[in-house]
Each structure stands twice: as C-alpha cells, then as structure tokens.
Scaffold this motif. Structure first.
Motif, short mmCIF file in Angstrom:
data_model
loop_
_atom_site.label_atom_id
_atom_site.label_comp_id
_atom_site.label_asym_id
_atom_site.label_seq_id
_atom_site.Cartn_x
_atom_site.Cartn_y
_atom_site.Cartn_z
N PRO A 1 -5.74 2.51 -11.26
CA PRO A 1 -5.83 1.85 -9.88
C PRO A 1 -4.75 1.12 -9.28
O PRO A 1 -4.11 0.28 -9.96
CB PRO A 1 -6.89 0.71 -10.24
CG PRO A 1 -7.74 1.30 -11.35
CD PRO A 1 -6.62 2.07 -12.23
N GLY A 2 -4.11 1.78 -8.24
CA GLY A 2 -3.24 1.11 -7.53
C GLY A 2 -1.79 1.55 -7.92
O GLY A 2 -0.60 1.18 -7.52
N CYS A 3 -1.76 2.63 -8.87
CA CYS A 3 -0.39 3.18 -9.49
C CYS A 3 -0.48 4.62 -9.27
O CYS A 3 -1.40 5.32 -9.67
CB CYS A 3 -0.51 2.81 -11.01
SG CYS A 3 -0.52 1.07 -11.45
N TYR A 4 0.73 5.33 -8.68
CA TYR A 4 0.79 6.66 -8.64
C TYR A 4 2.08 7.01 -8.89
O TYR A 4 3.21 6.31 -8.71
CB TYR A 4 0.58 7.09 -7.07
CG TYR A 4 -0.73 6.32 -6.55
CD1 TYR A 4 -1.68 7.10 -6.29
CD2 TYR A 4 -0.78 4.90 -6.01
CE1 TYR A 4 -3.09 6.61 -5.70
CE2 TYR A 4 -1.99 4.47 -5.44
CZ TYR A 4 -3.07 5.27 -5.30
OH TYR A 4 -4.37 4.95 -4.69
N ARG A 5 2.07 8.30 -9.47
CA ARG A 5 3.27 9.05 -9.88
C ARG A 5 3.50 9.80 -8.69
O ARG A 5 2.85 10.85 -8.27
CB ARG A 5 2.85 9.94 -11.25
CG ARG A 5 4.24 10.31 -11.82
CD ARG A 5 4.07 11.09 -12.94
NE ARG A 5 3.98 9.98 -14.37
CZ ARG A 5 2.62 9.87 -14.74
NH1 ARG A 5 1.73 10.54 -14.47
NH2 ARG A 5 2.63 8.97 -15.76
N HIS B 1 2.18 10.58 1.87
CA HIS B 1 1.29 11.80 1.30
C HIS B 1 1.47 12.94 2.00
O HIS B 1 1.22 14.22 1.32
CB HIS B 1 -0.06 11.13 1.74
CG HIS B 1 -0.79 10.02 1.06
ND1 HIS B 1 -1.31 10.17 0.06
CD2 HIS B 1 -0.81 8.86 1.57
CE1 HIS B 1 -2.05 9.00 -0.42
NE2 HIS B 1 -1.59 8.09 0.45
N HIS C 1 0.86 -1.22 0.08
CA HIS C 1 0.17 0.17 0.04
C HIS C 1 0.75 1.18 0.10
O HIS C 1 2.08 1.08 0.44
CB HIS C 1 -0.89 0.05 1.28
CG HIS C 1 -0.19 -0.07 2.48
ND1 HIS C 1 0.61 0.80 2.99
CD2 HIS C 1 -0.06 -1.40 3.31
CE1 HIS C 1 1.17 0.47 4.10
NE2 HIS C 1 0.89 -0.91 4.35
N GLU D 1 -4.14 -2.34 -4.17
CA GLU D 1 -5.12 -1.75 -4.93
C GLU D 1 -5.27 -2.22 -6.44
O GLU D 1 -6.05 -1.75 -7.00
CB GLU D 1 -4.82 -0.20 -4.80
CG GLU D 1 -4.90 0.30 -3.35
CD GLU D 1 -4.44 1.67 -3.44
OE1 GLU D 1 -4.76 2.32 -4.42
OE2 GLU D 1 -4.01 2.25 -2.38
N LEU E 1 1.25 12.75 -4.70
CA LEU E 1 1.02 11.53 -5.38
C LEU E 1 -0.27 11.80 -6.43
O LEU E 1 -1.28 12.05 -6.21
CB LEU E 1 0.45 10.57 -4.42
CG LEU E 1 1.53 10.19 -3.31
CD1 LEU E 1 0.80 9.12 -2.23
CD2 LEU E 1 2.70 9.49 -3.92
N GLU E 2 -0.04 11.34 -7.90
CA GLU E 2 -0.92 11.51 -8.87
C GLU E 2 -1.30 10.26 -9.15
O GLU E 2 -0.54 9.18 -9.95
CB GLU E 2 -0.18 12.29 -10.11
CG GLU E 2 -1.04 12.23 -11.23
CD GLU E 2 -0.27 12.89 -12.35
OE1 GLU E 2 -0.77 12.91 -13.59
OE2 GLU E 2 0.79 13.46 -12.27
N PRO E 3 -2.59 9.85 -9.23
CA PRO E 3 -3.01 8.64 -9.55
C PRO E 3 -2.78 8.52 -11.01
O PRO E 3 -3.37 9.24 -11.95
CB PRO E 3 -4.39 8.58 -9.09
CG PRO E 3 -4.60 9.67 -8.24
CD PRO E 3 -3.71 10.67 -8.46
N VAL E 4 -2.23 7.27 -11.46
CA VAL E 4 -2.22 6.91 -13.07
C VAL E 4 -3.23 6.11 -13.31
O VAL E 4 -3.86 5.95 -14.45
CB VAL E 4 -0.79 6.52 -13.09
CG1 VAL E 4 -0.69 5.94 -14.57
CG2 VAL E 4 0.31 7.46 -12.69
#
Length: 317
Positions: A133-137, A123, A117, A152, A128-131
C-alpha cells in the motif's frame, strides 16, 4: 531550504534511526563535486535484518547500502522536470560512489521518490508495479526506482518519516493521529510548518495547550518564545490584540461596575424614602451605615425591615 522542507528532513533524520531500531540512518546529501547537484538525503542501511519486519517500503532497501531519497511535500511540483532532476541527482550520486572506491563500485544507486501521491502523467509514461500500500516499483529501470505515495501509506509508527509528505485530508488524518504519539516540541513544529487545514490546526492547538506538567509546560513556553522571536510581526500583532482586548475588557468591566453602582444608589434611596414616610429619623451614624453598604441583598433586607420596624436602628439591624 524552506521551513517545511527542513522540518520534513529533520523528521526523517530523527525518526529513521528510532523507528528502524538503528537498522537504517538518514544522511544529509553533500553537493556533488562542482556540478552543485544535491539530493535531499540518503537512507544509509546499517543493519539490513532490522528492516525485514517493518512496514513497506523499509524492507525494499535491505539489499542495498543506501538509497537516494527525494522528498516532495504538500504544495511542491511533481512534474516530469522534477522527476528528471531526481534521476540526474541519482546518477550523480552513483558516479560519486564509483569514484570513491578502488576497484570502482559496480552497483546501481536506488532512488526513492516520496510524494503525496502518484501523478497521473506518470502512469502514461512508466509501468507502476504495486509493492505494498502506497509503494510502487517504477519501470522499466535498471536500478531500484521506488515511488512512495504518502497519502496511501497506512498510519504506522515506523512510517512517520514518509507520512510527513501527506497532503489534504490525508495530512489532517496523519496530524491528528501522530500528535499524541510524539513529543510536544515536535507537535508544535508540525502545527507551525505543515499545511494542514485550519480546523485541524485549531483542534491540535487546543489539545496541546497549557500542560499541568511543569517540565512540559516549561518546554512549551520556551518553544513558543522561540517561535515568537523568529516571527516579530506575529509578536507585534499579538501585542496589539492584547492591548485591544484589554481595552474591551476594561470598558465591559466599567459598564458592569457602573450598573452595579446605579442599583446600589437606587436601593439606598428607596430605603430612605420608606424610613422618611414612616417618620423614622436617621442619625449621622445610620446615614453612614447606609452609604457604606455595598451589598444589594443587605439593602433589600433593610428595606423590608423598614416597613414594620419601630425605629431606624431596628430597620438597619
């Protein structure tokens, strides 16, 4: 390297080529010069176009030759120290790539951080930019810094290399989902190494017990023998349990046999009493016939016949 870490990396290595159709490959990371800074591994991009239609995060690596991967599994610490170490390893790999080429490579080494997680502290210090589901830049960053939260991610075949990093209920869900989709060898290793709940582990053991397919059963037996050879204390425990179980079963069987013998003795005695009261004499042969009978139903039938029979021979007919 622990067994769970090795299992996760072997899964990444074996699954990556298969699920991407050869578009990407896993490589174990060598030590970097004398600094002994070693990553978990790299994703080597072989055919970028082959990653375009796979679930995220695969398409995110298409613009790069490789990405450094950090794997944090269930139970591993994911604090600021671990992230800083990952950033150091990424930088070391980038320096290595610069030194490998002439003219020097001018790119930026991507970092993919795979964990169950996203930790709450991240944070507060990063954007954190969501790319997907479960993937963040992760930003701000001059290079691609991708955080992959395995808990996720959707349950997709091409995401199995990342899904092994799940934890808790999400791990149980993954284990039950993936079990019928993989070879029995892999499933047995998963059951042994991954920290799933006891209920899920027992459920999978029941589902992947003895097989009717002789080839699969032979492989299963070979795997079990290997596991026992690697765990002599477990083997000894199973032997002791088997001995205890055998003793218990022997006692139970002895009690049952004793009870049966007692019922036979009583039935023979009842038959003889009825014959004696009616004055029907037993010859030696008939005595032997009664003693040799070990079926309660037959002795019961003879007893009923003895009430009205004209002779002992008729009673035992």
């Amino acid at each position: 390297m622990g067994k769970l870490d090795r299992f996760a990396k072997e899964t990444f290595a074996e699954e990556t080529s298969r699920v991407t159709g050869g578009a990407a490959a896993w490589e174990d990371a060598p030590e970097v010069r004398l600094e002994r800074v070693q990553a978990d591994g790299y994703l080597r991009v072989l055919r970028p176009e082959g990653l375009a239609f796979l679930a995220a995060p695969w398409p995110e690596v298409r613009a790069h030759e490789e990405a450094l991967v950090e794997l944090k599994l269930a139970g591993d610490h994911v604090d600021v120290r671990e992230v800083k170490r990952a950033l150091l390893r990424r930088q070391a790999r980038e320096v290595e790539r610069v030194e490998e080429r002439e003219p020097p490579w001018m790119g930026e080494e991507p970092l993919w951080f795979v964990a169950p997680h996203v930790p709450s502290w991240l944070h507060g210090v990063r954007a954190l930019e969501p790319v997907a589901p479960g993937c963040y830049r992760v930003g701000p960053s001059a290079f691609q810094f991708l955080w992959i939260a395995a808990n996720e991610l959707p349950l997709r075949d091409e995401l199995v290399p990342f899904l092994v990093a799940r934890s808790g209920r999400a791990l149980d869900e993954f284990a039950r989902w993936v079990a019928p989709r993989r070879e029995v060898e892999w499933v047995l290793s998963m059951i042994q190494y991954m920290p799933m709940s006891a209920w899920t582990r027992e459920d999978l053991k029941r589902r992947f017990g003895r097989s009717d397919d002789p080839e699969i059963e032979a492989r299963r037996q070979e795997i079990l023998q290997t596991l026992l050879a690697d765990s002599p204390e477990v083997k000894e425990q199973l032997i002791e349990q088997g001995i205890e179980k055998g003793i218990e079963q022997g006692i139970e069987k002895g009690v049952e046999q004793g009870q049966q013998q007692g019922r036979l003795t009583e039935a023979r005695a009842a038959l003889r009493r009825v014959l004696a009261r009616r004055g029907l004499a037993l010859s030696a042969a008939l005595e032997a016939q009664i003693d040799g009978c070990s079926e309660l139903a037959t002795l019961g039938r003879w007893l009923e016949q003895a009430v009205t029979a004209a002779s002992a021979g008729d009673a035992l007919a």
